[in-house]
Design a protein around this motif. Sequence first.
Motif, short mmCIF file in Angstrom:
data_model
loop_
_atom_site.label_atom_id
_atom_site.label_comp_id
_atom_site.label_asym_id
_atom_site.label_seq_id
_atom_site.Cartn_x
_atom_site.Cartn_y
_atom_site.Cartn_z
N ALA A 6 0.85 -1.19 0.00
CA ALA A 6 0.00 0.00 0.00
C ALA A 6 0.89 1.24 0.00
CB ALA A 6 -0.91 0.01 1.22
N TYR A 7 0.47 2.21 -0.76
CA TYR A 7 1.18 3.49 -0.81
C TYR A 7 0.23 4.58 -0.39
CZ TYR A 7 4.61 0.92 -3.54
OH TYR A 7 5.53 0.01 -3.95
N ARG A 8 0.73 5.51 0.35
CA ARG A 8 -0.09 6.63 0.79
C ARG A 8 0.57 7.91 0.29
NH1 ARG A 8 -2.79 7.08 6.62
NH2 ARG A 8 -4.19 8.77 6.09
N TYR A 9 -0.25 8.76 -0.31
CA TYR A 9 0.26 10.00 -0.87
C TYR A 9 -0.42 11.18 -0.21
CZ TYR A 9 2.11 7.12 -4.61
OH TYR A 9 2.78 6.18 -5.32
N ARG A 10 0.31 12.26 -0.07
CA ARG A 10 -0.24 13.51 0.45
C ARG A 10 -0.06 14.55 -0.63
NH1 ARG A 10 -2.98 17.34 2.34
NH2 ARG A 10 -2.27 18.57 4.09
N LEU A 11 -1.14 15.12 -1.06
CA LEU A 11 -1.09 16.16 -2.08
C LEU A 11 -1.22 17.52 -1.42
CD1 LEU A 11 -3.41 14.53 -4.74
CD2 LEU A 11 -0.94 14.43 -4.60
N TYR A 12 -0.48 18.47 -1.91
CA TYR A 12 -0.53 19.83 -1.40
C TYR A 12 -1.08 20.73 -2.50
CZ TYR A 12 2.34 17.93 2.28
OH TYR A 12 2.81 17.17 3.33
N PRO A 13 -2.35 21.08 -2.40
CA PRO A 13 -2.96 21.89 -3.46
C PRO A 13 -2.38 23.30 -3.50
CG PRO A 13 -4.50 21.59 -1.67
CD PRO A 13 -3.30 20.76 -1.34
N MET A 19 -8.85 27.33 -3.64
CA MET A 19 -10.02 28.18 -3.91
C MET A 19 -11.09 27.40 -4.67
SD MET A 19 -8.29 31.87 -4.81
CE MET A 19 -9.84 32.53 -5.34
N MET A 20 -10.67 26.57 -5.62
CA MET A 20 -11.64 25.78 -6.38
C MET A 20 -12.34 24.76 -5.48
SD MET A 20 -13.36 25.22 -9.01
CE MET A 20 -12.64 26.09 -10.35
N PHE A 25 -17.18 23.04 -2.70
CA PHE A 25 -17.88 22.64 -1.47
C PHE A 25 -19.02 23.60 -1.16
CE2 PHE A 25 -13.89 20.35 -0.01
CZ PHE A 25 -14.42 19.10 -0.22
N GLY A 26 -18.75 24.89 -1.32
CA GLY A 26 -19.78 25.89 -1.06
C GLY A 26 -20.97 25.76 -1.99
N CYS A 27 -20.69 25.56 -3.29
CA CYS A 27 -21.77 25.43 -4.26
C CYS A 27 -22.58 24.16 -4.04
CB CYS A 27 -21.21 25.46 -5.68
SG CYS A 27 -20.65 27.08 -6.21
N VAL A 28 -21.89 23.08 -3.68
CA VAL A 28 -22.59 21.81 -3.42
C VAL A 28 -23.51 21.97 -2.21
CG1 VAL A 28 -22.27 19.43 -2.65
CG2 VAL A 28 -20.92 20.31 -4.54
N LEU A 64 -22.84 29.11 -10.21
CA LEU A 64 -22.84 27.64 -10.13
C LEU A 64 -22.14 27.02 -11.35
CD1 LEU A 64 -26.44 26.92 -8.83
CD2 LEU A 64 -24.30 26.62 -7.58
N LYS A 65 -22.02 27.80 -12.44
CA LYS A 65 -21.36 27.31 -13.64
C LYS A 65 -19.84 27.21 -13.47
CE LYS A 65 -24.91 29.35 -16.56
NZ LYS A 65 -25.22 30.39 -17.55
N GLU A 66 -19.31 27.83 -12.42
CA GLU A 66 -17.86 27.85 -12.20
C GLU A 66 -17.32 26.54 -11.65
OE1 GLU A 66 -16.74 31.14 -9.76
OE2 GLU A 66 -17.96 32.55 -10.90
N VAL A 67 -18.19 25.68 -11.13
CA VAL A 67 -17.72 24.44 -10.51
C VAL A 67 -18.15 23.23 -11.34
CG1 VAL A 67 -17.74 25.45 -8.21
CG2 VAL A 67 -19.72 24.20 -9.01
N ASP A 68 -17.58 22.09 -11.02
CA ASP A 68 -17.85 20.85 -11.72
C ASP A 68 -19.31 20.45 -11.59
OD1 ASP A 68 -17.38 18.43 -13.07
OD2 ASP A 68 -16.95 17.39 -11.20
N SER A 69 -19.96 20.20 -12.71
CA SER A 69 -21.38 19.85 -12.68
C SER A 69 -21.62 18.48 -12.04
CB SER A 69 -21.97 19.90 -14.09
OG SER A 69 -21.31 18.98 -14.93
N LEU A 70 -20.63 17.59 -12.09
CA LEU A 70 -20.80 16.28 -11.46
C LEU A 70 -20.87 16.41 -9.93
CD1 LEU A 70 -18.46 14.00 -13.57
CD2 LEU A 70 -20.94 14.08 -13.57
#
Length: 133
Positions: A6-13, A19-20, A25-28, A64-70
């Motif tokens: 198993a490998y565990r990764y930590r991503l730093y946005p 902001m995205m 999260f806010g739009c959802v 609402l168009k600024e975020v992912d529709s999925l």
Amino acid sequence: MIVNKAYRYRLYPTREQKMMFAKTFGCVRFIYNKMLSDRLDYYQETGKKLNNTPAQYKEDFPWLKEVDSLALANAQMNKWYPSSQLCHVCGYQNHETKELSVREWDCPKCGSHHNRDKNAAINIREEARRISA
């Protein structure tokens, strides 16, 4: 003998990615609450179920168009989770925070002070970790 690794990764946005994420999260949260409110109002008026979709709100709320529709579509299908009602420290569910005008609250069980949005983000992150584990 088969050995699994198993490998565990930590991503730093980056700042833009953070902001995205915050916008998404806010739009959802907004679309879930707006659709639920409209469904409840429609049911109280007519006694019938309203079949609304996130796409119907994009004309009235162009941001609402600024975020992912999925992500918005998943809010329609899933996602009742009391993220802003749960204390991320002790897990206490504060039913008094259902009112969206309550932006900050103190946990009556452990005394932690919570900002509604930050608390919800922490709870959503932890729930995602729990589900994916």
